[in-house]
Design a protein around this motif. Structure first.
Motif, short mmCIF file in Angstrom:
data_model
loop_
_atom_site.label_atom_id
_atom_site.label_comp_id
_atom_site.label_asym_id
_atom_site.label_seq_id
_atom_site.Cartn_x
_atom_site.Cartn_y
_atom_site.Cartn_z
N ALA A 168 -9.95 3.71 -7.15
CA ALA A 168 -9.17 3.99 -5.94
C ALA A 168 -8.47 2.74 -5.42
N GLU A 169 -9.10 1.58 -5.57
CA GLU A 169 -8.49 0.36 -5.05
C GLU A 169 -7.22 0.00 -5.82
N ILE A 170 -7.19 0.32 -7.12
CA ILE A 170 -5.99 0.04 -7.92
C ILE A 170 -4.87 1.00 -7.53
N GLU A 171 -5.20 2.25 -7.33
CA GLU A 171 -4.18 3.22 -6.95
C GLU A 171 -3.64 2.93 -5.55
N ASP A 172 -4.50 2.42 -4.67
CA ASP A 172 -4.02 2.02 -3.34
C ASP A 172 -3.06 0.83 -3.46
N LEU A 173 -3.41 -0.13 -4.31
CA LEU A 173 -2.53 -1.27 -4.53
C LEU A 173 -1.20 -0.84 -5.14
N ALA A 174 -1.26 0.13 -6.06
CA ALA A 174 -0.05 0.58 -6.75
C ALA A 174 1.00 1.14 -5.78
N ALA A 225 4.31 -0.32 -14.09
CA ALA A 225 3.26 -0.21 -15.10
C ALA A 225 2.21 -1.30 -14.95
N HIS A 226 2.39 -2.17 -13.98
CA HIS A 226 1.44 -3.25 -13.69
C HIS A 226 1.24 -4.16 -14.90
N GLU A 227 2.35 -4.49 -15.55
CA GLU A 227 2.28 -5.36 -16.72
C GLU A 227 3.00 -6.68 -16.49
N ALA A 228 4.29 -6.61 -16.12
CA ALA A 228 5.03 -7.85 -15.87
C ALA A 228 6.13 -7.66 -14.84
N GLU A 229 6.08 -6.53 -14.13
CA GLU A 229 7.14 -6.21 -13.19
C GLU A 229 7.09 -7.12 -11.96
N PRO A 230 8.26 -7.49 -11.44
CA PRO A 230 8.28 -8.28 -10.19
C PRO A 230 7.82 -7.42 -9.01
N GLY A 231 7.12 -8.05 -8.09
CA GLY A 231 6.67 -7.33 -6.91
C GLY A 231 5.52 -6.39 -7.17
N CYS A 232 4.75 -6.63 -8.23
CA CYS A 232 3.60 -5.77 -8.55
C CYS A 232 2.40 -6.18 -7.72
N ALA A 233 1.95 -5.31 -6.85
CA ALA A 233 0.82 -5.62 -5.98
C ALA A 233 -0.49 -5.69 -6.75
N VAL A 234 -0.57 -4.93 -7.85
CA VAL A 234 -1.79 -4.93 -8.66
C VAL A 234 -1.97 -6.29 -9.34
N LEU A 235 -0.90 -6.78 -9.96
CA LEU A 235 -0.97 -8.08 -10.62
C LEU A 235 -1.19 -9.21 -9.61
N ALA A 236 -0.64 -9.04 -8.41
CA ALA A 236 -0.86 -10.05 -7.37
C ALA A 236 -2.35 -10.11 -7.00
N ALA A 237 -2.99 -8.94 -6.99
CA ALA A 237 -4.42 -8.90 -6.68
C ALA A 237 -5.24 -9.53 -7.80
N ILE A 238 -4.76 -9.39 -9.05
CA ILE A 238 -5.42 -10.06 -10.16
C ILE A 238 -5.30 -11.58 -9.99
N ASP A 239 -4.10 -12.02 -9.63
CA ASP A 239 -3.85 -13.46 -9.49
C ASP A 239 -4.68 -14.10 -8.38
N ASP A 240 -4.83 -13.37 -7.26
CA ASP A 240 -5.58 -13.99 -6.15
C ASP A 240 -7.09 -13.73 -6.24
N GLY A 241 -7.51 -13.03 -7.29
CA GLY A 241 -8.93 -12.85 -7.52
C GLY A 241 -9.57 -11.68 -6.78
N SER A 242 -8.80 -10.93 -6.00
CA SER A 242 -9.38 -9.81 -5.25
C SER A 242 -9.61 -8.58 -6.13
N LEU A 243 -8.97 -8.54 -7.31
CA LEU A 243 -9.17 -7.44 -8.26
C LEU A 243 -9.58 -8.03 -9.61
N PRO A 244 -10.76 -7.71 -10.11
CA PRO A 244 -11.18 -8.22 -11.43
C PRO A 244 -10.27 -7.67 -12.53
#
Length: 371
Positions: A285-291, A300-319
């Motif tokens: 659910a947390e990934i779908e909320d971020l999406a 697709a949460h792979e390399a798109e600009p402005g991806c909130a999911v990848l941003a969460a990966i970068d800041d460590g809030s999403l494993p």
């Protein structure tokens, strides 16, 4: 003074001989047309080779399912169903079963990609996970996806908690699973010491629960603890890998002394998804909320600009492990649905062709060719 009809119906349902097996006002209403035909209601407690054991007001009766054996494997009668059976005969015949409120379904391991229904009309899905071996968070997520998709409320039970005597270490394990199972209660239990058993018994006392897990997870031991007696056979697991043999070989529905009923199942070697996109979304659910916060709605949460999911990966809030598991289960679910949905299969084929053409065009452009 007579009671209102709604109160009368409710009172009749609560005093019904099958109320301890989950019979209620809703089932009473559903069964009314079959009652007019002179049929007897009962709950299926075991299915075995075209016949089933059904608990009725007359007691446990052996019934034949020849009249309710369709070609669709998802419509065969299963443990937990409410059936309409003949009042006389040996064996009696099941003439119909009531529409299911929930159904726990997985895909089979066969090449035919069929669904297999494991249990019906379940309120709680108890996912047993042994602490005797290293936690497999991906497998827990898979079980959770099927549980949410079924319509039941999942509950993760960490069995053999007595094998982790360090309180701090146990709390970390519980926390790891809680992160993997948002919105799901995680309960450490020890059948040996009784830790957590009373809490679990209270949770499952208000409905039907199905006990799920791999071989060696301690399901039969846990079932015995809830039943208060050794009803299910228990076998030792292998020390080398923590796996056990199939102690339970059929799905059995058992009435619990504190209320509610329990469906014990054999250990599941394979836990394939079956059209479980909603369940996968619930687990992650947390990934779908971020999406929903991504710049592009089809990100697709792979390399798109402005991806909130990848941003969460970068800041460590999403494993990152969570995202990889999410992608894996979505791909698997899409494949199984495609095998049974011609339109989706055609869409995937078109998508493959388009991506292939784009890849070839990019390669030609890189080599200086023009098509």
């Amino acid at each position: 003074m007579s009671l209102p009809s709604s109160q009368t119906s409710s009172s009749q349902a609560s005093s019904h001989p099958l109320s301890g097996y989950g019979w209620d006002e809703g089932w009473d209403a559903e069964f009314a047309p079959y009652a007019e035909q002179g049929l007897l209601p009962g709950r299926v407690v075991r299915v075995d080779r075209g016949q089933c054991d059904v608990v009725t007001a007359d007691g446990l009766v052996r019934s034949d399912t020849a009249f309710v054996t369709p070609h669709d494997p998802l419509r065969v009668i299963c443990t937990g169903d409410w059936a309409a059976v003949d009042r006389d005969g040996d064996p009696r015949f099941v003439r119909a079963y009531l529409p299911r409120r929930t159904a726990f379904v997985r895909s089979t391991s066969s090449n035919r990609s069929e669904g297999q229904i494991l249990a019906a009309n379940v309120d709680h899905a108890i996912i047993a996970v042994s602490l005797a071996v290293e936690l497999d968070l991906g497998r827990i997520e898979r079980f959770l996806a099927l549980a949410w998709e079924s319509g039941a409320q999942p509950l993760v039970v960490l069995t053999k908690a007595d094998l982790v005597p360090d309180v701090t270490g146990l709390s970390y394990l519980v926390q790891d699973v809680e992160t993997t199972a948002p919105g799901v209660q995680v309960l450490p239990v020890s059948s040996a010491t009784g830790e957590g058993v009373e809490v679990l018994a209270a949770v499952v006392s208000g409905g039907t629960s199905v006990l799920l897990g791999v071989s060696g997870a301690g399901k039969s031991t846990l079932a015995n603890a809830l039943l208060g007696e050794d009803v299910m056979d228990v076998q030792a697991i292998r020390d080398v890998d923590g796996k056990g043999r199939h102690t339970t070989t059929t799905r059995n529905l058992l009435a619990l002394p504190g209320g509610g009923v329990l469906i014990d199942t054999p250990g599941l070697r394979g836990v394939g998804l079956w059209d479980a996109e909603v369940g996968v979304g619930q687990v992650f659910a947390e990934i779908e909320d971020l999406a929903e916060q991504c710049r592009f709605h089809d990100c697709a949460h792979e390399a798109e600009p402005g991806c909130a999911v990848l941003a969460a990966i970068d800041d460590g809030s999403l494993p990152e492990r969570r995202l990889e598991s999410y992608r894996k289960l979505l791909r698997e679910n899409r494949r199984i649905v495609a095998k049974t949905d011609a339109r989706l299969r055609a869409e995937i084929r078109r998508d493959w062709k388009q991506k292939g053409a784009e890849g070839r065009a990019a390669m030609d452009a890189k080599r200086g060719r023009v098509r």
